[in-house]
Motif scaffolding. Structure first.
Motif, PDB file in Angstrom:
ATOM      1  N   TYR A 103     -38.240  -0.778  -3.367  1.00 47.05           N
ATOM      2  CA  TYR A 103     -37.358  -1.600  -4.202  1.00 47.05           C
ATOM      3  C   TYR A 103     -36.187  -2.084  -3.340  1.00 47.05           C
ATOM      4  CZ  TYR A 103     -40.033   0.234  -8.083  1.00 47.05           C
ATOM      5  OH  TYR A 103     -41.057   0.558  -8.932  1.00 47.05           O
ATOM      6  N   ARG A 112     -34.273  -4.606  -3.449  1.00 49.29           N
ATOM      7  CA  ARG A 112     -33.142  -5.279  -4.100  1.00 49.29           C
ATOM      8  C   ARG A 112     -32.424  -4.381  -5.115  1.00 49.29           C
ATOM      9  NH1 ARG A 112     -33.847  -8.229  -0.320  1.00 49.29           N
ATOM     10  NH2 ARG A 112     -34.882 -10.236  -0.362  1.00 49.29           N
ATOM     11  N   GLU A 117     -29.879  -2.139  -7.067  1.00 43.79           N
ATOM     12  CA  GLU A 117     -28.427  -2.046  -7.123  1.00 43.79           C
ATOM     13  C   GLU A 117     -28.055  -0.922  -8.079  1.00 43.79           C
ATOM     14  OE1 GLU A 117     -26.678  -5.785  -8.165  1.00 43.79           O
ATOM     15  OE2 GLU A 117     -27.686  -6.856  -6.537  1.00 43.79           O
ATOM     16  N   GLY A 170     -34.732  -4.072  -9.753  1.00 47.69           N
ATOM     17  CA  GLY A 170     -35.266  -5.259  -9.087  1.00 47.69           C
ATOM     18  C   GLY A 170     -36.766  -5.086  -8.897  1.00 47.69           C
TER      19      GLY A 170
END
Length: 167
Positions: A101, A103, A105, A128
């Motif tokens: 993963y 991306r 956050e 993401g």
């Protein structure tokens, strides 16, 4: 009473504290008090930083709370950091990165627990997409077929990349 025994006792207490989510607790001492004829000793330990943490995760659709906490290795987690939220967020982020993963956050919310010395941490996870490697291409001059280099990367990369996921 040897120094090695005291170190061993403190380690056992720290592990027990961690299992119960007292991630910053420390066992100080012992202070040794002897009776008048010095035939008996009283060992006095002090527990400091005794906040207990309750962790919640929001937005984790692809990974369960159990998977995240196993990856965090909370059973052996100890921190002297006054604010452990960012430290645990980084661990969660690294877990997701290692799962493909790229991306992900993470944001953290601190809250008070229901009682004194109880802290509540909420990790908001935006996972993401899990990014799959569609293909690997090489440009420039090289002496072997392109497939050789692709296979070399897969054979010598992390298991994640070998499984065609990007991090």
């Amino acid at each position: 009473l040897t120094d090695n025994l005291i170190v061993s006792v403190k380690k056992e207490f720290r592990d027990d504290f961690s299992e119960q989510n007292y991630f910053k607790a420390e066992l100080l001492g012992p202070e040794i008090k002897l009776n008048k004829d010095e035939t008996e000793a009283q060992l006095v330990f002090q527990v400091s930083n005794s906040d207990q943490y309750f962790l919640d995760y929001k937005g984790n659709a692809m990974r369960t709370k159990g998977q995240i906490e196993k990856a965090l290795e909370l059973v052996h987690f100890y921190s002297s950091n006054p604010n452990i939220g960012p430290e645990l967020s980084n661990r969660i982020k690294n877990y997701y990165l290692n799962e493909g993963y790229a991306r992900v956050e993470i944001t953290t919310e601190d809250g008070e627990g229901t009682k004194t010395y109880r802290k509540h941490l909420i990790f908001n996870i935006n996972e993401g997409p899990r990014i799959k490697i569609d293909s690997i291409h090489f440009t420039g001059r090289f002496s072997l077929a392109e497939k050789y280099y692709s296979e070399f990367i897969k054979d010598h990369a992390t298991e994640l990349i070998a499984d065609n996921y990007y991090n």
